[in-house]
Scaffold this motif. Structure first.
Motif, PDB file in Angstrom:
ATOM      1  N   THR A 130       0.830  -1.208   0.000  1.00  0.00           N
ATOM      2  CA  THR A 130       0.000   0.000   0.000  1.00  0.00           C
ATOM      3  C   THR A 130       0.863   1.256   0.000  1.00  0.00           C
ATOM      4  O   THR A 130       0.605   2.213  -0.746  1.00  0.00           O
ATOM      5  CB  THR A 130      -0.934  -0.002   1.230  1.00  0.00           C
ATOM      6  OG1 THR A 130      -1.770  -1.161   1.172  1.00  0.00           O
ATOM      7  CG2 THR A 130      -1.790   1.257   1.272  1.00  0.00           C
ATOM      8  N   ILE A 131       1.911   1.247   0.821  1.00  0.00           N
ATOM      9  CA  ILE A 131       2.821   2.398   0.883  1.00  0.00           C
ATOM     10  C   ILE A 131       3.454   2.645  -0.487  1.00  0.00           C
ATOM     11  O   ILE A 131       3.503   3.782  -0.977  1.00  0.00           O
ATOM     12  CB  ILE A 131       3.916   2.171   1.953  1.00  0.00           C
ATOM     13  CG1 ILE A 131       3.304   2.191   3.357  1.00  0.00           C
ATOM     14  CG2 ILE A 131       5.025   3.232   1.843  1.00  0.00           C
ATOM     15  CD1 ILE A 131       4.208   1.593   4.427  1.00  0.00           C
ATOM     16  N   ALA A 132       3.914   1.562  -1.117  1.00  0.00           N
ATOM     17  CA  ALA A 132       4.537   1.691  -2.443  1.00  0.00           C
ATOM     18  C   ALA A 132       3.559   2.291  -3.445  1.00  0.00           C
ATOM     19  O   ALA A 132       3.916   3.152  -4.264  1.00  0.00           O
ATOM     20  CB  ALA A 132       5.031   0.320  -2.915  1.00  0.00           C
ATOM     21  N   GLU A 133       2.301   1.861  -3.374  1.00  0.00           N
ATOM     22  CA  GLU A 133       1.270   2.352  -4.295  1.00  0.00           C
ATOM     23  C   GLU A 133       0.984   3.846  -4.062  1.00  0.00           C
ATOM     24  O   GLU A 133       0.880   4.634  -5.009  1.00  0.00           O
ATOM     25  CB  GLU A 133      -0.008   1.537  -4.091  1.00  0.00           C
ATOM     26  CG  GLU A 133      -1.067   1.765  -5.124  1.00  0.00           C
ATOM     27  CD  GLU A 133      -1.021   0.746  -6.258  1.00  0.00           C
ATOM     28  OE1 GLU A 133      -1.911   0.814  -7.099  1.00  0.00           O
ATOM     29  OE2 GLU A 133      -0.086  -0.070  -6.302  1.00  0.00           O
ATOM     30  N   ILE A 134       0.849   4.230  -2.788  1.00  0.00           N
ATOM     31  CA  ILE A 134       0.600   5.651  -2.473  1.00  0.00           C
ATOM     32  C   ILE A 134       1.766   6.499  -2.956  1.00  0.00           C
ATOM     33  O   ILE A 134       1.592   7.547  -3.584  1.00  0.00           O
ATOM     34  CB  ILE A 134       0.370   5.855  -0.955  1.00  0.00           C
ATOM     35  CG1 ILE A 134      -0.925   5.181  -0.498  1.00  0.00           C
ATOM     36  CG2 ILE A 134       0.322   7.356  -0.613  1.00  0.00           C
ATOM     37  CD1 ILE A 134      -1.116   5.139   1.013  1.00  0.00           C
ATOM     38  N   ARG A 135       2.975   6.015  -2.696  1.00  0.00           N
ATOM     39  CA  ARG A 135       4.169   6.789  -3.075  1.00  0.00           C
ATOM     40  C   ARG A 135       4.257   6.963  -4.590  1.00  0.00           C
ATOM     41  O   ARG A 135       4.732   7.986  -5.082  1.00  0.00           O
ATOM     42  CB  ARG A 135       5.432   6.074  -2.562  1.00  0.00           C
ATOM     43  CG  ARG A 135       5.544   6.021  -1.061  1.00  0.00           C
ATOM     44  CD  ARG A 135       6.197   7.237  -0.449  1.00  0.00           C
ATOM     45  NE  ARG A 135       7.547   7.392  -0.957  1.00  0.00           N
ATOM     46  CZ  ARG A 135       8.174   8.545  -1.135  1.00  0.00           C
ATOM     47  NH1 ARG A 135       7.552   9.679  -0.858  1.00  0.00           N
ATOM     48  NH2 ARG A 135       9.406   8.603  -1.584  1.00  0.00           N
TER      49      ARG A 135
END
Length: 324
Positions: A130-135
């Motif tokens: 999720t963090i990778a996607e938001i970033r």
């Protein structure tokens, strides 16, 4: 009053010159009746070291309730029946969309908060995705609050571009056993040190108004200062029905303002963020708080309670001559 005023100004000059106030000086500052001089001097320290920008952060309760810890203030503890909505870790798409909305509303950072002692491996992997996607899709700083951390997991979060990790000390070491029995103060300090060693910025604060003494409020501030946090959220207890703190008398708003101001003397360069409980307890005094040492806010709501709309908060910041 004149003696108080002179003492407050002498402490201010000491801090502005790069010095630190002692515990005894902090006690005397907190005891003053000259709230406006204290607030004005805290504001001078804030503006000198941190400029005119207020850090505006939005957060999401990404996994709600069923926490195995017994923190007396917390509506998400599995020990208490508080009537909150409980749900597992939210899908990646939902969290990315919420980050996008936070950015559009004017927030500069977005924090994923999850009610865990520590995340199970499957959930931790999903959080990382999720963090990778938001970033990759949203131009917003990503911060997280996931409970206790290992060095390997903290390094993984750093590699993914997480800026700041939140892990509050919550209360003074001497008071901590009165609010929590399932872990201790040292456990919290340990995670704070782990995330800093991994290269993440540290967000660590606490809650005032839990029945602690004024001295214990200062004990907490000095413990936090020793960790050199980048950000310190100051929450004001909302006694939630079903928790052991449900019937607690609310803290006087000016006492909260004085606490924020004195914490600024103790931590001149950190982001001091007024967080949970500000809308309930400070009401219109949140303007005063932002001119009395605070230079950050949480906007749009908290974990189990609502908050001000981001556009309302940003308008308020601009009305008092600061930048969001």
């Amino acid at each position: 009053m004149m003696a108080d005023s002179a003492f407050i100004r002498s402490c201010t000059n000491k801090v502005l010159a790069g010095g630190s106030i002692t515990f005894e000086e902090a006690e005397r500052l907190l005891a003053t009746d000259d709230v406006m001089t204290l607030a004005g001097c805290a504001n001078t320290i804030t503006r000198t070291f941190n400029g005119d920008t207020v850090d505006v952060e939005a957060l999401i309760n990404a996994k709600s309730g069923r926490c195995p810890e017994d923190c007396s203030f917390c509506a998400q503890s599995s020990f208490y029946d508080t009537g909150i909505t409980k749900y597992p870790l939210l899908p990646k798409e939902v969290l990315v969309e919420n980050a996008r909305k936070a950015k559009e509303a004017g927030a500069t950072s977005f924090c994923l908060v999850c009610a865990y002692r520590e995340p199970p491996e499957k959930d931790f992997q999903q959080i990382c995705e999720t963090i990778a996607e938001i970033r990759s899709k949203v131009d917003i700083e990503v911060n997280v609050s996931l409970g206790f951390m290992t060095p390997a997991r903290a390094r993984r979060l750093r590699e993914l571009g997480v800026k700041r990790y939140n892990h509050n000390l919550e209360a003074a070491e001497s008071y901590f056993s009165k609010i929590c029995k399932t872990h201790d103060f040292a456990d919290r300090v340990n995670t704070a040190k782990i995330v800093k060693e991994a290269g993440l910025e540290l967000c660590s604060g606490g809650i005032i108004g839990m029945g602690e003494s004024k001295k214990e409020r200062l004990d907490l501030a000095f413990s936090l200062a020793s960790l050199r946090p980048d950000e310190v959220p100051i929450n004001i207890l909302i006694g939630r029905e079903g928790t052991p703190m449900a019937g607690f008398e609310p803290i006087d708003p000016l006492e909260a303002i004085k606490t924020i101001a004195v914490w600024r003397f103790i931590m001149p360069k950190t982001i001091l963020k007024i967080a949970g409980g500000r809308e309930v307890h400070l009401k219109d005094k949140d303007r005063l708080a932002l001119k009395a040492g605070a230079n950050g806010i949480i906007t749009g709501g908290y974990l189990t309670t609502g908050g001000n709309a981001p556009n309302k908060d940003i308008a308020m910041i601009k009305e008092i001559g600061l930048k969001a």
